[in-house]
Scaffold this motif. Structure first.
Motif, short mmCIF file in Angstrom:
data_model
loop_
_atom_site.label_atom_id
_atom_site.label_comp_id
_atom_site.label_asym_id
_atom_site.label_seq_id
_atom_site.Cartn_x
_atom_site.Cartn_y
_atom_site.Cartn_z
N ASP A 1 0.84 -1.21 0.00
CA ASP A 1 0.00 0.00 0.00
C ASP A 1 0.87 1.26 0.00
OD1 ASP A 1 -2.60 -1.11 0.00
OD2 ASP A 1 -2.42 -1.60 2.11
N GLU A 2 1.94 1.21 0.80
CA GLU A 2 2.84 2.37 0.93
C GLU A 2 3.52 2.67 -0.41
OE1 GLU A 2 6.67 2.97 3.57
OE2 GLU A 2 5.25 1.67 4.60
N LEU A 3 4.03 1.60 -1.04
CA LEU A 3 4.71 1.76 -2.34
C LEU A 3 3.74 2.30 -3.38
CD1 LEU A 3 6.97 1.04 -4.49
CD2 LEU A 3 6.05 -1.25 -4.50
N MET A 4 2.54 1.73 -3.41
CA MET A 4 1.56 2.14 -4.43
C MET A 4 1.06 3.57 -4.17
SD MET A 4 1.49 -0.23 -6.61
CE MET A 4 0.04 -0.59 -7.58
N ALA A 5 0.95 3.94 -2.90
CA ALA A 5 0.51 5.32 -2.59
C ALA A 5 1.53 6.31 -3.13
CB ALA A 5 0.33 5.48 -1.10
N ALA A 6 2.82 5.95 -3.02
CA ALA A 6 3.87 6.83 -3.54
C ALA A 6 3.76 6.97 -5.06
CB ALA A 6 5.24 6.28 -3.15
N LEU A 7 3.15 5.97 -5.69
CA LEU A 7 2.97 6.01 -7.15
C LEU A 7 1.58 6.53 -7.54
CD1 LEU A 7 4.58 2.56 -8.09
CD2 LEU A 7 5.57 4.82 -8.42
N PHE B 1 12.09 3.92 -2.68
CA PHE B 1 11.38 2.99 -1.80
C PHE B 1 12.36 1.86 -1.51
CE2 PHE B 1 8.34 -0.22 -0.50
CZ PHE B 1 7.45 0.52 0.25
N PRO B 2 13.03 1.94 -0.37
CA PRO B 2 14.12 0.99 -0.14
C PRO B 2 13.67 -0.37 0.39
CG PRO B 2 13.96 2.55 1.68
CD PRO B 2 12.86 2.90 0.72
N LYS B 3 14.63 -1.29 0.40
CA LYS B 3 14.37 -2.63 0.97
C LYS B 3 14.62 -2.55 2.47
CE LYS B 3 16.56 -7.18 0.59
NZ LYS B 3 17.46 -8.00 -0.22
N GLN B 4 13.62 -2.88 3.25
CA GLN B 4 13.77 -2.83 4.72
C GLN B 4 13.19 -4.10 5.31
OE1 GLN B 4 11.55 0.69 5.61
NE2 GLN B 4 13.36 1.97 5.81
N GLU B 5 13.91 -4.69 6.23
CA GLU B 5 13.38 -5.91 6.84
C GLU B 5 12.22 -5.56 7.76
OE1 GLU B 5 15.45 -9.93 8.06
OE2 GLU B 5 15.75 -8.40 9.60
N VAL B 6 11.08 -6.21 7.52
CA VAL B 6 9.91 -5.96 8.38
C VAL B 6 9.46 -7.22 9.11
CG1 VAL B 6 8.88 -3.88 7.37
CG2 VAL B 6 8.48 -6.08 6.27
N ASN B 7 9.82 -8.37 8.57
CA ASN B 7 9.40 -9.65 9.15
C ASN B 7 10.58 -10.61 9.22
OD1 ASN B 7 6.62 -9.57 9.68
ND2 ASN B 7 6.13 -9.84 7.50
N PRO B 8 11.44 -10.48 10.21
CA PRO B 8 12.58 -11.40 10.23
C PRO B 8 12.10 -12.85 10.42
CG PRO B 8 12.61 -9.87 12.11
CD PRO B 8 11.37 -9.60 11.36
N GLY B 9 12.86 -13.77 9.95
CA GLY B 9 12.47 -15.18 10.13
C GLY B 9 13.17 -16.05 9.13
N LYS B 10 13.65 -17.21 9.63
CA LYS B 10 14.44 -18.09 8.76
C LYS B 10 13.63 -18.69 7.63
CE LYS B 10 18.29 -19.65 11.48
NZ LYS B 10 18.70 -20.56 12.53
N THR B 11 12.35 -18.90 7.86
CA THR B 11 11.56 -19.61 6.84
C THR B 11 10.93 -18.65 5.83
OG1 THR B 11 9.67 -19.49 8.30
CG2 THR B 11 10.97 -21.54 8.35
N ARG B 12 11.22 -17.37 5.97
CA ARG B 12 10.59 -16.40 5.06
C ARG B 12 11.39 -16.24 3.76
NH1 ARG B 12 6.36 -14.14 7.63
NH2 ARG B 12 6.45 -14.08 9.89
N ASN C 1 12.59 -13.62 0.29
CA ASN C 1 13.19 -12.28 0.15
C ASN C 1 12.47 -11.40 -0.84
OD1 ASN C 1 15.24 -12.87 1.96
ND2 ASN C 1 16.48 -13.83 0.37
N PHE C 2 11.23 -11.73 -1.19
CA PHE C 2 10.54 -10.93 -2.20
C PHE C 2 10.40 -9.48 -1.74
CE2 PHE C 2 6.94 -8.89 -4.17
CZ PHE C 2 7.14 -9.18 -5.50
N VAL C 3 10.64 -8.56 -2.67
CA VAL C 3 10.44 -7.13 -2.37
C VAL C 3 10.36 -6.36 -3.70
CG1 VAL C 3 12.93 -6.56 -2.14
CG2 VAL C 3 11.25 -5.20 -0.91
N MET C 4 9.76 -5.19 -3.65
CA MET C 4 9.77 -4.30 -4.83
C MET C 4 10.30 -2.96 -4.34
SD MET C 4 6.32 -5.31 -6.88
CE MET C 4 4.99 -5.54 -5.73
N THR C 5 11.25 -2.40 -5.05
CA THR C 5 11.86 -1.15 -4.60
C THR C 5 11.86 -0.10 -5.72
OG1 THR C 5 14.04 -1.95 -5.23
CG2 THR C 5 13.40 -2.32 -2.94
N LEU C 6 12.11 1.12 -5.33
CA LEU C 6 12.16 2.22 -6.30
C LEU C 6 13.38 3.09 -6.03
CD1 LEU C 6 8.50 3.56 -6.12
CD2 LEU C 6 9.55 2.53 -8.13
N LYS C 7 13.96 3.58 -7.11
CA LYS C 7 15.10 4.49 -6.96
C LYS C 7 14.98 5.53 -8.07
CE LYS C 7 20.00 3.97 -6.10
NZ LYS C 7 21.09 3.05 -6.35
N GLY C 8 14.32 6.64 -7.78
CA GLY C 8 14.10 7.66 -8.81
C GLY C 8 12.88 7.30 -9.63
#
Ligand code: SAM
Length: 288
Positions: free
Chosen positions: A228-234, A265-276, A278-285
């Protein structure tokens, strides 16, 4: 000479030419394994290209080829889409839209389907949309072979589409910045007028996204809130959402606003855990 007695055919299918025999389809498990392997290898190749590791790049490219390349991957994805496996994701979009209202439109809505494997899904056959289908590797004459990231930008900055579909495409993109860039790029192709009165509830212009559910429910770096945060920025706001056991569906309306040029929109760990994962979507400019 022994003359063989002609066998009497007891079933209709026995008399059919070989082409009429249906070919054995890939099992659900085999297609899933192939899709996962393909994603994993694409990620390794992207990483190798980024760090200039030519040896790994060549090795992984060869391995991808030995798996049958993109074509085989798409055939496995098509298996997942087949009607008997309940896999046409566009059916969910159809459930969400006010079809009666849309049928009254004098002109069909313009839709761009990125990553199209077939021209016969629920949206394409509904007559509500005029659908342009594109894919990196076309499987049918009605699908234009085109990389969305290379698609020429509309002249004078005015996109023609009321809706863009990215169904199981973002997770296909092997790196986080590439996924963000793809989301950002959709803005250039959607109609710019955000206050259209096509439907009573404002839904258009919009973006339909389908992701594997694990991308938002089991990632160290990505959640529904982050999405939601990423999409709001867009300048997108979530108007519909649905989860099945495997998939996360969402519909995003483009709202008025300007996307910042230096948007990150940087990559930030929000849910640490061994079984998780690494999917993420980021923005730079925000340059497309
Ligand atoms: C897993 S398939 C999904 C197919 C279908 N949309 C579905 O929901 O089942 C992903 C497709 O996205 C296509 N794709 C990925 N990146 C693309 C891009 N930049 N431009 C066009 N097609 C792309 C791939 O070629 C592949 O056929």
């Amino acid at each position: 000479m022994v003359v063989k007695k002609k066998k009497t055919l007891t079933r209709l299918t026995q008399g059919r030419p070989p082409l009429a025999t249906p070919s054995r389809s890939m099992t659900r498990k085999a297609s899933r394994t192939l899709i996962n392997k393909h994603h994993q290898l694409e990620k390794t190749r992207t990483r190798a290209i980024r760090i200039g590791d030519k040896e790994t790049e060549a090795k992984v490219t060869a391995e991808l080829e030995s798996l049958g390349g993109l074509d085989h991957y798409q055939k496995a994805s098509l298996q997942g889409q087949s009607i008997d496996r309940g896999g046409d994701t566009s059916k969910v979009l159809m459930e969400w839209l006010p079809l009666e209202e849309l049928k009254k439109q004098t002109q069909p809505l313009q839709m761009l389907e990125v990553g199209a494997l077939s021209t016969r899904n629920a949206c394409s056959t509904s007559k509500i949309f005029n659908v342009e289908h594109i894919d990196l590797n076309s499987q049918e004459p009605g699908i234009q072979q085109q990389d969305f990231m290379e698609r020429p930008l509309p002249e004078n900055g005015k996109g023609p589409f009321d809706i863009i579909s990215l169904s199981l495409v973002l997770n296909f993109v092997p790196d986080a910045l590439g996924r963000g860039a793809m989301l950002l790029r959709t803005l250039s192709f959607l109609r710019a007028d955000t206050d259209t009165t096509i439907t009573t509830e404002p839904l258009f212009p919009c973006l339909f996204v389908v992701l594997p559910r694990s991308c938002v429910d089991n990632s160290r770096y990505f959640t529904d809130d982050k999405f939601d945060e990423l999409m709001a920025a867009l300048c997108y706001t979530r108007v519909r959402s649905k989860k099945t056991q495997k998939l996360a569906y969402s519909l995003w309306k483009r709202v008025a606003g300007v996307v910042k040029e230096d948007l990150t929109f940087p990559k930030q760990e929000v849910n640490p855990g061994k079984t998780r994962n690494n999917f993420v979507m980021t923005l730079k400019g925000s340059k497309t």
